[in-house]
Write a protein that holds these residues in place. Structure first.
Motif, PDB file in Angstrom:
ATOM      1  N   ALA A 334      49.316  16.237  64.504  1.00  0.00           N
ATOM      2  CA  ALA A 334      50.157  15.317  63.712  1.00  0.00           C
ATOM      3  C   ALA A 334      51.523  15.204  64.385  1.00  0.00           C
ATOM      4  O   ALA A 334      52.558  15.453  63.772  1.00  0.00           O
ATOM      5  CB  ALA A 334      50.293  15.815  62.274  1.00  0.00           C
ATOM      6  N   THR A 398      44.473  10.291  58.394  1.00  0.00           N
ATOM      7  CA  THR A 398      44.693  10.638  59.806  1.00  0.00           C
ATOM      8  C   THR A 398      43.600  10.090  60.717  1.00  0.00           C
ATOM      9  O   THR A 398      43.422  10.564  61.839  1.00  0.00           O
ATOM     10  CB  THR A 398      44.783  12.170  59.974  1.00  0.00           C
ATOM     11  OG1 THR A 398      43.614  12.789  59.416  1.00  0.00           O
ATOM     12  CG2 THR A 398      46.009  12.729  59.292  1.00  0.00           C
ATOM     13  N   GLY A 402      45.813  10.104  64.784  1.00  0.00           N
ATOM     14  CA  GLY A 402      45.865  11.432  64.196  1.00  0.00           C
ATOM     15  C   GLY A 402      45.141  12.433  65.070  1.00  0.00           C
ATOM     16  O   GLY A 402      45.532  12.697  66.212  1.00  0.00           O
TER      17      GLY A 402
END
Length: 457
Positions: A334, A398, A402
C-alpha cells in the motif's frame, strides 16, 4: 467486437453481494491456509465482481452510442498487471492499454490480440515503436519528436497500426496533483493551449493522412467528472476542426482515456461508468452519433473495488497509550497510502483469528506494517474492534494499484494473490493468480548468482 462469455448486463445488488462475498472469502482464506502463520498476507480478487464491472462498462457506453459504433474498452494494464486478470478481462470483451514493453508482454501472454491493444507512454523507445508497428498495435504519439520517429518508421515499412497524437487539453488538476494528467505543465501529450500548439497539431494531421486517431486522457483519482468531460470535449472539438479542414473524416477514432475516480469510502460504485457515459453524451453529443469509433482506457474504476489485502496481526502492543496492531501489510502493498495517507486513505475491516468479522466496541488504534520506518502505517488512530495477535485486518478496495504493485522495502516478499468466487450458501473457490514470492526468488532477483561480481574490480 470480440466474442465474450461474460454476462452482458451488470449484476443486481452488487455492493451488498460484494461485502457478503468478501466476508466469505476472508474466512475461507484463513480456513484453507492461504493466510496464516506461514503466509501472513495475501491478495484476494473477486472474480464475479470483475466480470460484473466489465459488463457494466460495456453496457454503459452501448446505451448512449449509436448502433454499430465501434468501441474498444482497453483496460489500463498498469492498474492490475497480472496475466490471469488480463485474460479474464479479454474474455469479458475488453482489450489492453499498455505503457511499457513489460505491460505489452503481459497483454500478449494473456492472449490480447494486437488489434485490441493500445500503446501509450511518454517515453517510448525506437525499438518499442518498431515492435508496435510490426504487430499492428495502435500507437498514440506523445510529442513532436516521437511523431518524427513515426514518420521515419511509416516511411520505411507499411503498418496496420492505427496512429494518432495525444493532446493535453490543459483543463486543470483535481484534488491529487501527482495523478492529475491535464494540468498546464503535465508531462503528457501536446499542450493544446500553449502558444502555437493547436496550430501545430492541426498541421501535423493535414500533412499525414495516416494519422487517424486523436487521444486525450484528462482524468484520474481526485478529478471531478465535469473536468473529465471538459477534456474529452476539447479533443472532440479539435477532431471536428481537423476533419473540416481536411475535407474528409480523417480522424475516425477518438481515444478518450480513462481516469474515472473511485469512491474509497464505501462499497458503492459512485461515480459509475453509466453516469459518466450519460454525462459525456450530454456534454459532447457528437461523440456518440456514430461518426467516430471510441477507445476508453479505464483501470482503477474497473478493478479497485474487487480486491482485498488480507493480513495477519502478528503482535498487538501499546505505545503512549495508543494500541498498535502490527501486521504484515504495509508500504510494500500500500505504497501510496503509507506515503500519502491523506490522498489515498484505505478502508479497513477487522476479522478474528478464524476469519470472522470482528465484534466488540470500536477502539482507536494504529494498524502498522512490517517495514522498518515509523511511518509504515495502513492507518493511524483508526477506530475498529480492538485487534489481538492472531486476528486479521483487511485493506479494502486494493484491486487496482494495490497488491500487484509490490514495493520491495526490506526485501519483503510479494504476497500470493488468489481469485475467488463465492456461492450464497457459503462455498468459496480459489484460484492462484500469483504464487507467493520465496526467499530464494528474492536472492535471485538481487544478484544472488553474481555474488562475487564486485570482488575483482
Amino acid at each position: 467486437m470480440a466474442s465474450t462469455d461474460a454476462p452482458t448486463v451488470p449484476l443486481p445488488g452488487l455492493p451488498d453481494r460484494r461485502a457478503r462475498d468478501r466476508d466469505l472469502a476472508v474466512r475461507a482464506a484463513v480456513e484453507q491456509g492461504l493466510v496464516g502463520p506461514g503466509a501472513p498476507v495475501a491478495g484476494l480478487l473477486d472474480v464475479t465482481g470483475i466480470r460484473a464491472s466489465a459488463a457494466a462498462l460495456r453496457a454503459a457506453f452501448d446505451a448512449v452510442a449509436a448502433p454499430g459504433t465501434e468501441i474498444l474498452h482497453a483496460f489500463a494494464v498498469k492498474a492490475t498487471p497480472l496475466v490471469p486478470v488480463l485474460r479474464l478481462l479479454h474474455r469479458a470483451g475488453l482489450g489492453a492499454e499498455v505503457a511499457s514493453p513489460g505491460e505489452l508482454a503481459l497483454a500478449r501472454a494473456a492472449g490480447v490480440p494486437p488489434t485490441r491493444t493500445v500503446l501509450d507512454s511518454p517515453a517510448k523507445t525506437g525499438a518499442e515503436l518498431r515492435e508496435a508497428l510490426a504487430l499492428g498495435i495502435a500507437v498514440n504519439a506523445d510529442n513532436p519528436q516521437e511523431l518524427a520517429r513515426l514518420d521515419a518508421l511509416v516511411g520505411s515499412a507499411p503498418t496496420r497500426s492505427p496512429l494518432g497524437v495525444r493532446v493535453n487539453p490543459q483543463t486543470g488538476a483535481g484534488s491529487i496533483g501527482a495523478t492529475s494528467t491535464a494540468t498546464a505543465t503535465s508531462k503528457f501529450g501536446v499542450a493544446l493551449r500553449d502558444e502555437g500548439a493547436r496550430e501545430w497539431v492541426v498541421r501535423a494531421y493535414l500533412d499525414r493522412p495516416w494519422l487517424t486517431r486523436l487521444h486525450t486522457h484528462s482524468g484520474s483519482q481526485g478529478v471531478p467528472l465535469e473536468l473529465l468531460a471538459e477534456g474529452v470535449r476539447a479533443a472532440y472539438e479539435l477532431a471536428e476542426e481537423i476533419n473540416a479542414l481536411a475535407g474528409r473524416r480523417q480522424i475516425d477514432t477518438l481515444d478518450i482515456g480513462g481516469g474515472l475516480p473511485v469512491n474509497f469510502g464505501s462499497d458503492e460504485d459512485t461515480p459509475d461508468h453509466a453516469g459518466y457515459a450519460r454525462l459525456l453524451a450530454e456534454r459532447v453529443p457528437g461523440l456518440f452519433d456514430g461518426r467516430y469509433g471510441l477507445v476508453t482506457e479505464f483501470g482503477r474504476s474497473l478493478l479497485a473495488k474487487h480486491g482485498t489485502t488480507l493480513a495477519r496481526v502478528e503482535y498487538a502492543k501499546e505505545s503512549g497509550g495508543r494500541p498498535i496492531a502490527v501486521t504484515h501489510a504495509g508500504v510494500q502493498v500500500a505504497t501510496r497510502t503509507v506515503y500519502l495517507p491523506e490522498a489515498w486513505p484505505l478502508r479497513l475491516a477487522a476479522y478474528d483469528a478464524q476469519g470472522r468479522p470482528a465484534t466488540g466496541p470500536g477502539t482507536a488504534q494504529d494498524i502498522a506494517g512490517p517495514a522498518c520506518f515509523a511511518g509504515d502505517l495502513l492507518a493511524a488512530d483508526r477506530t475498529l474492534p480492538l485487534l489481538a495477535a492472531g486476528d486479521h485486518v483487511a485493506a479494502l478496495d486494493t484491486g487496482a494499484y494495490g497488491f500487484a504493485h509490490h514495493y520491495a522495502y526490506n526485501s519483503l516478499a510479494r504476497p500470493g494473490i488468489y481469485g475467488f468466487t463465492a456461492e450464497p450458501g457459503g462455498d468459496v473457490r480459489f484460484a492462484t493468480v500469483r504464487e507467493p514470492q520465496t526467499a530464494e526468488e528474492i536472492v535471485a532477483e538481487s544478484g544472488g548468482a553474481l555474488h562475487a561480481a564486485l570482488l575483482d574490480l
